[in-house]
Design a protein around this motif. Structure first.
Motif, PDB file in Angstrom:
ATOM      1  N   ALA A 147       0.833  -1.207   0.000  1.00  0.00           N
ATOM      2  CA  ALA A 147       0.000   0.000   0.000  1.00  0.00           C
ATOM      3  C   ALA A 147       0.866   1.254   0.000  1.00  0.00           C
ATOM      4  O   ALA A 147       0.605   2.201  -0.749  1.00  0.00           O
ATOM      5  N   GLN A 148       1.932   1.277   0.823  1.00  0.00           N
ATOM      6  CA  GLN A 148       2.790   2.472   0.851  1.00  0.00           C
ATOM      7  C   GLN A 148       3.527   2.637  -0.470  1.00  0.00           C
ATOM      8  O   GLN A 148       3.818   3.753  -0.887  1.00  0.00           O
ATOM      9  N   ALA A 149       3.819   1.517  -1.141  1.00  0.00           N
ATOM     10  CA  ALA A 149       4.498   1.603  -2.437  1.00  0.00           C
ATOM     11  C   ALA A 149       3.581   2.165  -3.515  1.00  0.00           C
ATOM     12  O   ALA A 149       4.060   2.660  -4.537  1.00  0.00           O
ATOM     13  N   LEU A 150       2.272   2.104  -3.286  1.00  0.00           N
ATOM     14  CA  LEU A 150       1.301   2.577  -4.269  1.00  0.00           C
ATOM     15  C   LEU A 150       0.784   3.979  -3.969  1.00  0.00           C
ATOM     16  O   LEU A 150       0.016   4.536  -4.761  1.00  0.00           O
ATOM     17  N   LEU A 151       1.192   4.550  -2.856  1.00  0.00           N
ATOM     18  CA  LEU A 151       0.631   5.827  -2.397  1.00  0.00           C
ATOM     19  C   LEU A 151       0.717   6.938  -3.435  1.00  0.00           C
ATOM     20  O   LEU A 151      -0.218   7.702  -3.617  1.00  0.00           O
ATOM     21  N   ASN A 152       1.855   7.040  -4.108  1.00  0.00           N
ATOM     22  CA  ASN A 152       2.066   8.153  -5.035  1.00  0.00           C
ATOM     23  C   ASN A 152       1.566   7.835  -6.441  1.00  0.00           C
ATOM     24  O   ASN A 152       1.932   8.508  -7.404  1.00  0.00           O
ATOM     25  N   ASP A 153       0.711   6.792  -6.555  1.00  0.00           N
ATOM     26  CA  ASP A 153       0.148   6.377  -7.838  1.00  0.00           C
ATOM     27  C   ASP A 153       1.251   6.199  -8.880  1.00  0.00           C
ATOM     28  O   ASP A 153       1.229   6.818  -9.951  1.00  0.00           O
ATOM     29  N   PRO A 154       2.232   5.334  -8.596  1.00  0.00           N
ATOM     30  CA  PRO A 154       3.411   5.214  -9.459  1.00  0.00           C
ATOM     31  C   PRO A 154       3.128   4.478 -10.764  1.00  0.00           C
ATOM     32  O   PRO A 154       2.186   3.690 -10.857  1.00  0.00           O
ATOM     33  N   GLU A 155       3.986   4.713 -11.742  1.00  0.00           N
ATOM     34  CA  GLU A 155       3.913   3.992 -13.010  1.00  0.00           C
ATOM     35  C   GLU A 155       4.646   2.650 -12.927  1.00  0.00           C
ATOM     36  O   GLU A 155       4.330   1.706 -13.647  1.00  0.00           O
ATOM     37  N   LEU A 156       5.639   2.588 -12.033  1.00  0.00           N
ATOM     38  CA  LEU A 156       6.458   1.389 -11.857  1.00  0.00           C
ATOM     39  C   LEU A 156       6.460   0.995 -10.387  1.00  0.00           C
ATOM     40  O   LEU A 156       6.701   1.830  -9.515  1.00  0.00           O
ATOM     41  N   ILE A 157       6.185  -0.282 -10.112  1.00  0.00           N
ATOM     42  CA  ILE A 157       6.232  -0.814  -8.755  1.00  0.00           C
ATOM     43  C   ILE A 157       7.384  -1.814  -8.685  1.00  0.00           C
ATOM     44  O   ILE A 157       7.428  -2.773  -9.466  1.00  0.00           O
ATOM     45  N   ILE A 158       8.305  -1.605  -7.760  1.00  0.00           N
ATOM     46  CA  ILE A 158       9.416  -2.534  -7.548  1.00  0.00           C
ATOM     47  C   ILE A 158       9.203  -3.232  -6.214  1.00  0.00           C
ATOM     48  O   ILE A 158       9.137  -2.572  -5.163  1.00  0.00           O
ATOM     49  N   LEU A 159       9.084  -4.552  -6.251  1.00  0.00           N
ATOM     50  CA  LEU A 159       8.810  -5.343  -5.057  1.00  0.00           C
ATOM     51  C   LEU A 159       9.951  -6.334  -4.841  1.00  0.00           C
ATOM     52  O   LEU A 159      10.256  -7.136  -5.724  1.00  0.00           O
ATOM     53  N   ASP A 160      10.552  -6.282  -3.673  1.00  0.00           N
ATOM     54  CA  ASP A 160      11.663  -7.182  -3.350  1.00  0.00           C
ATOM     55  C   ASP A 160      11.149  -8.294  -2.438  1.00  0.00           C
ATOM     56  O   ASP A 160      10.840  -8.065  -1.266  1.00  0.00           O
ATOM     57  N   GLU A 161      11.024  -9.506  -2.979  1.00  0.00           N
ATOM     58  CA  GLU A 161      10.572 -10.687  -2.245  1.00  0.00           C
ATOM     59  C   GLU A 161       9.251 -10.423  -1.497  1.00  0.00           C
ATOM     60  O   GLU A 161       9.170 -10.559  -0.278  1.00  0.00           O
ATOM     61  N   PRO A 162       8.179 -10.057  -2.210  1.00  0.00           N
ATOM     62  CA  PRO A 162       6.923  -9.715  -1.531  1.00  0.00           C
ATOM     63  C   PRO A 162       6.252 -10.882  -0.814  1.00  0.00           C
ATOM     64  O   PRO A 162       5.409 -10.658   0.068  1.00  0.00           O
TER      65      PRO A 162
END
Length: 314
Positions: A147-162
């Motif tokens: 959720a915090q990774a999506l806060l700024n409505d990003p174009e790219l999401i980088i997830l490390d070992e979700p």
């Protein structure tokens, strides 16, 4: 081709240790791209360089068309990032945590008021947002991290070992969440060592070993690199020469083996569902009755083991 991530001989060394070695990586926009490798392969180091948290020893990286520079916050404004095993202040409630991150992104009061409830609902924490983060399960902490990774409505999401440390139910929840956040055209770059998870959600993958890329293509293409052809095993009653001849004439069939009432059909087509339908139809049209059918296809695990040099003996 429009790329969300593109690196040119990206390298990171620590003294005599080379963590990332001349990595050339291309991630298409609007894709879910898996980044695979054994422990110590250089995955997390690569992600930190892509985020501008580590300076490369040599080479360069572009993210969303911009050259990545260390400590350049503006270059990261359209990127969402969740590190491996995110550590959040235990004394904050979930909604408070997201509000603080929203302020860091310089979001207005109205933007935070609109975005935070949407994200809480999206990640499945509605009704739990006023609980303390310290009391969240591992799965809930991963979800608040996304959720915090999506806060700024990003174009790219980088997830490390979700999915690291999660039970099977938690892994499924995160998997479905990743699929959901990619639906509106976002690019998801997902680092993992869980082959099954990557196989379930990614359309493209890159495998690295000892800091170097050893394969990068669609999941299906990489899976089939080192394994044999696809085989369909059938048990057929009324298995006549006419039935066998009809199957042999199918354009994607390379060989047919018979043992009593059992057939092994070797095929080259990548559309395995269509292959089974056409083989079944041909057998039925010729008077055969299919009692059982199963298929052996190439697996990502087999390719992965081959690419990283096999299983080490203890």
């Amino acid at each position: 081709m429009d790329y969300a991530i593109e690196t040119d001989n990206l390298t990171k060394t620590y003294g005599s240790l080379t963590a990332v070695n001349n990595l050339n990586l291309k991630v298409q926009k609007s894709s879910i791209h898996g980044f695979l490798g054994p422990n110590g392969a250089g995955k997390t180091t690569t992600l930190k360089m892509l985020m501008g948290l580590l300076k490369p020893s040599k080479g360069s990286a572009k993210v969303l068309g911009q050259e990545v520079r260390v400590d350049d916050a503006n270059s990261r404004i359209k990127i969402g990032y969740m590190p491996e095993l995110p550590k959040f202040p235990k004394h904050l409630k979930g909604i408070e945590l997201l509000d603080i991150y929203g302020r860091m992104y310089d979001m207005t009061n109205q933007q935070r008021a609109e975005q935070i409830p949407k994200l809480i609902n999206l990640v499945g924490l509605k009704g739990r947002e006023k609980e303390y983060v310290g009391k969240y399960s591992k799965g809930m902490q991963q979800r608040i991290g996304i959720a915090q990774a999506l806060l700024n409505d990003p174009e790219l999401i980088i997830l490390d070992e979700p999915s690291i440390g999660l039970d099977p139910v938690g892994m499924i929840e995160v998997r479905e969440l990743v699929k959901e956040i990619s639906k509106d055209g976002r690019t998801v770059f997902l680092s993992s060592h869980l082959l099954f998870e990557v196989e379930q959600i990614c359309d493209h993958i890159t495998i690295i070993n000892k800091g170097s890329a050893v394969a990068s293509d669609t999941v299906q293409a990489v899976s089939s690199m080192f394994t044999g052809p696809t085989l369909i095993y059938l048990e057929v009653t009324n298995l006549t020469a006419k039935v066998i001849s009809a199957v042999e004439k199918l354009p994607f069939v390379t060989k047919v083996y018979r043992e009593e009432n059992k057939l092994t059909v070797q095929v080259t087509s990548q559309n395995t569902a269509d292959v089974q339908i056409r083989v079944s139809k041909e057998i039925t049209n010729m008077g055969g009755v299919i009692v059982g059918m199963e298929q052996k296809t190439s697996t990502l695990e087999e390719a992965f083991i081959q690419l990283i040099g096999g299983i080490k003996k203890k």
